[in-house]
Design a protein around this motif. Structure first.
Motif, PDB file in Angstrom:
ATOM      1  N   PRO A  65      24.077  23.669  20.501  1.00  0.00           N
ATOM      2  CA  PRO A  65      23.765  22.397  21.153  1.00  0.00           C
ATOM      3  C   PRO A  65      23.940  22.527  22.657  1.00  0.00           C
ATOM      4  O   PRO A  65      24.863  23.191  23.135  1.00  0.00           O
ATOM      5  N   MET A  86      16.327  16.677  20.935  1.00  0.00           N
ATOM      6  CA  MET A  86      15.984  18.079  20.700  1.00  0.00           C
ATOM      7  C   MET A  86      14.472  18.297  20.790  1.00  0.00           C
ATOM      8  O   MET A  86      14.004  19.241  21.450  1.00  0.00           O
ATOM      9  N   GLN A 138      25.376  17.767  24.738  1.00  0.00           N
ATOM     10  CA  GLN A 138      24.921  17.417  23.406  1.00  0.00           C
ATOM     11  C   GLN A 138      25.937  17.821  22.352  1.00  0.00           C
ATOM     12  O   GLN A 138      25.715  17.608  21.179  1.00  0.00           O
ATOM     13  N   ALA A 159      21.947  18.465  14.578  1.00  0.00           N
ATOM     14  CA  ALA A 159      21.202  17.220  14.698  1.00  0.00           C
ATOM     15  C   ALA A 159      21.572  16.241  13.589  1.00  0.00           C
ATOM     16  O   ALA A 159      21.570  15.028  13.794  1.00  0.00           O
ATOM     17  N   GLU A 198      19.904  12.705  18.246  1.00  0.00           N
ATOM     18  CA  GLU A 198      19.921  14.131  18.554  1.00  0.00           C
ATOM     19  C   GLU A 198      18.592  14.794  18.205  1.00  0.00           C
ATOM     20  O   GLU A 198      18.125  15.691  18.923  1.00  0.00           O
ATOM     21  N   TRP A 199      17.954  14.345  17.119  1.00  0.00           N
ATOM     22  CA  TRP A 199      16.631  14.880  16.771  1.00  0.00           C
ATOM     23  C   TRP A 199      15.625  14.568  17.877  1.00  0.00           C
ATOM     24  O   TRP A 199      14.837  15.446  18.288  1.00  0.00           O
ATOM     25  N   ARG A 236      21.763  24.101  16.570  1.00  0.00           N
ATOM     26  CA  ARG A 236      21.401  22.725  16.902  1.00  0.00           C
ATOM     27  C   ARG A 236      20.613  22.038  15.802  1.00  0.00           C
ATOM     28  O   ARG A 236      20.724  20.833  15.601  1.00  0.00           O
ATOM     29  N   TRP A 237      19.774  22.790  15.066  1.00  0.00           N
ATOM     30  CA  TRP A 237      19.008  22.200  13.975  1.00  0.00           C
ATOM     31  C   TRP A 237      19.941  21.576  12.940  1.00  0.00           C
ATOM     32  O   TRP A 237      19.639  20.527  12.360  1.00  0.00           O
ATOM     33  N   ILE A 262      16.098  26.184  21.789  1.00  0.00           N
ATOM     34  CA  ILE A 262      16.382  24.749  21.769  1.00  0.00           C
ATOM     35  C   ILE A 262      16.621  24.276  20.340  1.00  0.00           C
ATOM     36  O   ILE A 262      17.513  23.459  20.071  1.00  0.00           O
ATOM     37  N   LEU A 263      15.834  24.807  19.406  1.00  0.00           N
ATOM     38  CA  LEU A 263      15.943  24.370  18.012  1.00  0.00           C
ATOM     39  C   LEU A 263      17.120  25.004  17.275  1.00  0.00           C
ATOM     40  O   LEU A 263      17.807  24.332  16.498  1.00  0.00           O
TER      41      LEU A 263
END
Length: 287
Positions: A280, A258, A284, A116, A254-255, A112-113, A275-276
């Protein structure tokens, strides 16, 4: 398309000429769609893409010197001196960069990082050449460029890495199109417009498929290739999210989501790290 946001040389060496070609082709595509009465563009969405592209160019130029440091630092401590003097060596190197790009792009959908930043590119609900310039502003923050540091450490010059990536990304601009036909037997080798349309689709059957940049062979080798499902219309955009035309919401949405989830997490650091850096979350994710 994943923007590595490396150094100024990452911009195509053709400079103004390439920019003129890009703008001319976008104008030609739009004009042709109007004459053909084909609904390939949304003017408001196209305007948002141009704002995002303009901001992306400014930020990439400003951060170029900083993000290039790890590449040159790794190259200064390289393990080998690799000679790219021959065309065959460049072809082999291009395939190596494509291989790294494939895993970079795949990770950008599964971490996800990274997502984003990459989600910006998938936010367009129309596939046309203007969608090809919709690139996130936060690649430096995400650390996308770090994925290519091992190539410099092995012994490939940072400028060579940037040139190969520029060619890869330049090719990808041209396959963001609903108009271009299938490429016959080349569909087995190249990432074609039809393959990339499917990559952008948010249909459930199309998610996380066709990650290649110039080539499609690694998708075929690693099980992420698929053809468009029969009798299924492709839909584009971010699955589970309402479309927005606000460039800042597109770039930072998205940032913000998150970090809001990160702050609200109640199950300790394992949940927060998930989560990070996990996939996603539901609603998301996109193709």
């Amino acid at each position: 398309m994943v923007d590595p946001s490396l150094i100024p040389a990452a911009r195509t060496t053709l400079g103004p000429l390439f920019l003129a070609i890009v703008v001319g082709l976008m104008a030609l595509e739009y004009t042709g769609s109007r004459f053909a009465r084909v609904d390939t563009h949304d003017i408001d969405e196209t305007a948002a893409s141009f704002v995002i592209a303009f901001g992306h160019q400014i930020i990439r130029t400003m951060e170029a010197a900083v993000v290039s440091v790890p590449l040159f630092l790794a190259y200064n401590h390289r393990l080998f001196d690799i000679d790219l003097a021959s065309p065959l060596a460049w072809i082999a190197f291009f395939v190596i960069v494509e291989f790294v790009y494939y895993w970079h792009h795949r990770a950008s959908h599964q971490v996800r990082w990274l997502w984003a930043t990459h989600a910006v590119h998938h936010s367009s609900t129309r596939i046309n050449l203007t969608a090809g310039i919709r690139l996130g502003w936060t690649a430096g923050l995400s650390g996308h460029y770090l994925i290519y540091v091992p190539l410099a450490l092995i012994g490939f010059h940072p400028i060579a890495i940037v040139i190969a990536l520029s060619l890869n990304l330049g090719y990808q601009f041209f396959i963001h199109s609903e108009w271009l036909p299938r490429l016959g037997f080349l569909e087995w080798i190249l990432n074609s417009p039809s393959h990339h349309r499917l990559h952008h689709a948010c249909n459930e059957t199309c998610l996380d498929k066709n990650f290649g940049g110039t080539l499609i062979v690694f998708d075929r080798l690693f099980g992420t290739f698929t053809e468009q499902p029969a009798k299924e219309t492709l839909c584009y955009g971010l699955a589970g999210q309402a479309r927005t035309l606000n460039p800042f919401k597109i770039v930072f949405g998205e940032w913000l989501a998150m970090f809001a989830e990160f702050r609200a997490a109640k199950s300790g650091w394992k949940q927060r790290l998930s989560i990070l850096f996990g996939p996603p979350g539901a609603g998301q994710h996109s193709s």
